[in-house]
Motif scaffolding. Structure first.
Motif, mmCIF file in Angstrom:
data_model
loop_
_atom_site.group_PDB
_atom_site.id
_atom_site.type_symbol
_atom_site.label_atom_id
_atom_site.label_comp_id
_atom_site.label_asym_id
_atom_site.label_seq_id
_atom_site.Cartn_x
_atom_site.Cartn_y
_atom_site.Cartn_z
ATOM 1 N N UNK A 1 32.459 -0.436 -15.227
ATOM 2 C CA UNK A 1 32.839 -1.177 -16.432
ATOM 3 C C UNK A 1 31.793 -0.964 -17.527
ATOM 4 N N UNK A 2 32.272 -0.656 -18.718
ATOM 5 C CA UNK A 2 31.356 -0.488 -19.838
ATOM 6 C C UNK A 2 30.781 -1.836 -20.255
ATOM 7 N N UNK A 3 29.492 -1.864 -20.481
ATOM 8 C CA UNK A 3 28.827 -3.087 -20.911
ATOM 9 C C UNK A 3 28.663 -3.055 -22.429
ATOM 10 N N UNK A 4 29.163 -4.091 -23.114
ATOM 11 C CA UNK A 4 29.029 -4.201 -24.560
ATOM 12 C C UNK A 4 27.748 -4.959 -24.867
ATOM 13 N N UNK A 5 26.847 -4.295 -25.572
ATOM 14 C CA UNK A 5 25.538 -4.882 -25.903
ATOM 15 C C UNK A 5 25.630 -5.628 -27.229
ATOM 16 N N UNK A 6 25.273 -6.898 -27.191
ATOM 17 C CA UNK A 6 25.481 -7.795 -28.330
ATOM 18 C C UNK A 6 24.165 -8.277 -28.928
ATOM 19 N N UNK A 7 24.122 -8.291 -30.260
ATOM 20 C CA UNK A 7 23.044 -8.959 -30.991
ATOM 21 C C UNK A 7 23.613 -10.274 -31.484
ATOM 22 N N UNK A 48 16.701 -0.743 -33.310
ATOM 23 C CA UNK A 48 17.531 -0.243 -32.212
ATOM 24 C C UNK A 48 18.039 1.164 -32.505
ATOM 25 N N UNK A 49 18.223 1.486 -33.764
ATOM 26 C CA UNK A 49 18.738 2.809 -34.127
ATOM 27 C C UNK A 49 17.631 3.867 -34.124
ATOM 28 N N UNK A 50 16.408 3.417 -34.370
ATOM 29 C CA UNK A 50 15.289 4.361 -34.366
ATOM 30 C C UNK A 50 14.900 4.759 -32.948
ATOM 31 N N UNK A 58 20.145 -0.257 -27.788
ATOM 32 C CA UNK A 58 21.172 -0.032 -28.792
ATOM 33 C C UNK A 58 22.097 -1.251 -28.853
ATOM 34 N N UNK A 59 22.727 -1.452 -29.993
ATOM 35 C CA UNK A 59 23.595 -2.613 -30.202
ATOM 36 C C UNK A 59 25.014 -2.139 -30.481
ATOM 37 N N UNK A 60 25.975 -2.688 -29.747
ATOM 38 C CA UNK A 60 27.377 -2.312 -29.924
ATOM 39 C C UNK A 60 28.113 -3.253 -30.872
ATOM 40 N N UNK A 61 27.765 -4.532 -30.832
ATOM 41 C CA UNK A 61 28.442 -5.548 -31.651
ATOM 42 C C UNK A 61 27.424 -6.584 -32.111
ATOM 43 N N UNK A 62 27.567 -7.017 -33.356
ATOM 44 C CA UNK A 62 26.763 -8.122 -33.877
ATOM 45 C C UNK A 62 27.662 -9.349 -33.965
ATOM 46 N N UNK A 81 27.532 -2.837 -42.966
ATOM 47 C CA UNK A 81 28.603 -1.876 -43.215
ATOM 48 C C UNK A 81 28.098 -0.731 -44.085
ATOM 49 N N UNK A 82 27.323 -1.062 -45.128
ATOM 50 C CA UNK A 82 26.781 -0.041 -46.019
ATOM 51 C C UNK A 82 25.860 0.925 -45.272
ATOM 52 N N UNK A 83 25.202 0.411 -44.233
ATOM 53 C CA UNK A 83 24.264 1.227 -43.462
ATOM 54 C C UNK A 83 24.920 1.868 -42.240
ATOM 55 N N UNK A 84 26.250 1.740 -42.145
ATOM 56 C CA UNK A 84 26.972 2.241 -40.966
ATOM 57 C C UNK A 84 26.416 1.646 -39.685
ATOM 58 N N UNK A 85 26.101 0.364 -39.742
ATOM 59 C CA UNK A 85 25.571 -0.336 -38.575
ATOM 60 C C UNK A 85 26.676 -0.720 -37.611
ATOM 61 N N UNK A 86 26.334 -1.436 -36.549
ATOM 62 C CA UNK A 86 27.336 -1.850 -35.559
ATOM 63 C C UNK A 86 28.345 -2.813 -36.179
ATOM 64 N N UNK A 87 29.566 -2.857 -35.648
ATOM 65 C CA UNK A 87 30.590 -3.754 -36.188
ATOM 66 C C UNK A 87 30.210 -5.215 -35.996
ATOM 67 N N UNK A 88 30.738 -6.056 -36.880
ATOM 68 C CA UNK A 88 30.386 -7.479 -36.887
ATOM 69 C C UNK A 88 31.582 -8.344 -36.511
ATOM 70 N N UNK A 89 31.326 -9.282 -35.599
ATOM 71 C CA UNK A 89 32.283 -10.332 -35.271
ATOM 72 C C UNK A 89 31.700 -11.642 -35.796
ATOM 73 N N UNK A 90 32.363 -12.234 -36.772
ATOM 74 C CA UNK A 90 31.915 -13.524 -37.292
ATOM 75 C C UNK A 90 32.323 -14.613 -36.303
#
Length: 214
Positions: A1-7, A48-50, A58-62, A81-90
Motif C-alpha cells: 500500500x502506498x503511504x501518503x506523507x502529510x504535512x 523537503x524538496x531540497x 518528501x511531502x505528498x499532501x498539505x 501552487x505558484x511554487x508547484x508545491x504539494x497539493x493542499x487539502x483545506x
C-alpha cells in the motif's frame, strides 16, 4: 500500500496534536511534519524538496487550516501552487462561501470541514494526493447553489465589501480599505442590495450571514 506523507498545518497545538493522532490512525496516511503557520509550512516544504536533510521527508499532501496568525492558509495555498508545491487539502471549521471560493481560487484541491468522518478524511487525503478535487457534501452543495444561481452570486469584491461592512465601516472607510472611490462603494452596495433582495446595510449583512456568504 502506498503511504501518503502529510504535512499538517494548524496554529492550535492541541488541535494539531489531535489531528495528528487521527491522521496517523488512518490506513495509508503518515504525518511527516507539522507547522503552526503558513511561513513555517513553506519552509518545511522547501526543505523537503531540497532533500539535503535525511531527517526531512518528501511531502505528498498539505492538510491546512485557514485562519492562522501571520501567513494564513489561503495565502499559503496560493504560494504553494505558484511554487508547484504539494497539493493542499483545506481542513477547517469555516464554511462560508467567501472562504470556500477563496480557497478554491487559491488552488486548493480539497475542502473539508473538521467534523468530517475519519474515513471521509482519509479518502480526501488520498484523492488530493492523486490530484482529484474533493469537497465535503456541505461545501459541494454550497458551490452547486452558487452555480445554479449565477445571477444572484456575489463577486469576490462584493463579498469582501460585505465582510468589511459587517464590522461597521462607513462608506469612506470601505473606500480607503479597498482603495476605491466612495462612488464605486455606492455602486457595489446597490448591486449587493439587488442580488440579496434587500434595501439597507443591516438587512444585507443579516442575509449574507444567513446564506453563509460571510
Amino acid at each position: 500500500m502506498q503511504i501518503i506523507r502529510v504535512l499538517l498545518v494548524d496554529d492550535h497545538p492541541v488541535v494539531r496534536s489531535g489531528l495528528r493522532a487521527l491522521l496517523e490512525g488512518l490506513d495509508g496516511v503518515r504525518v511527516v511534519g507539522e507547522a503552526a503557520d503558513g511561513a513555517e509550512a513553506l519552509d518545511i516544504v522547501t526543505a523537503s524538496r531540497q532533500q539535503n536533510d535525511p531527517d526531512v521527508e518528501a511531502i505528498d499532501v498539505v492538510v491546512m487550516d485557514i485562519e492562522m496568525p501571520g501567513l494564513d492558509g489561503i495565502t499559503t495555498t496560493r504560494r504553494l501552487k505558484e511554487q508547484n508545491g504539494p497539493p493542499v487539502l483545506i481542513l477547517t471549521t469555516y464554511d462560508t462561501q467567501s472562504d470556500v471560493m477563496a480557497a478554491v481560487d487559491a488552488g486548493a484541491k480539497g475542502y473539508l470541514l473538521k467534523d468530517a468522518e475519519p474515513e471521509k478524511l482519509r479518502q480526501a487525503i488520498l484523492d488530493t494526493a492523486a490530484g482529484k478535487q474533493t469537497l465535503s457534501t456541505e461545501i459541494a452543495a454550497l458551490l452547486m447553489h452558487r452555480m445554479q444561481q449565477p445571477q444572484q452570486s456575489l463577486s469576490s469584491r462584493e463579498i469582501e465589501l460585505l465582510e468589511l461592512l459587517a464590522t461597521g465601516a462607513t462608506n469612506k472607510q470601505l473606500a480607503q480599505s479597498l482603495f476605491i472611490s466612495e462612488a464605486t462603494v455606492k455602486t457595489h452596495l446597490v448591486h449587493i442590495y439587488q442580488k440579496l433582495n434587500v434595501t439597507n446595510r443591516t438587512a444585507a449583512i443579516d442575509t449574507a450571514r444567513s446564506q453563509r456568504l460571510i
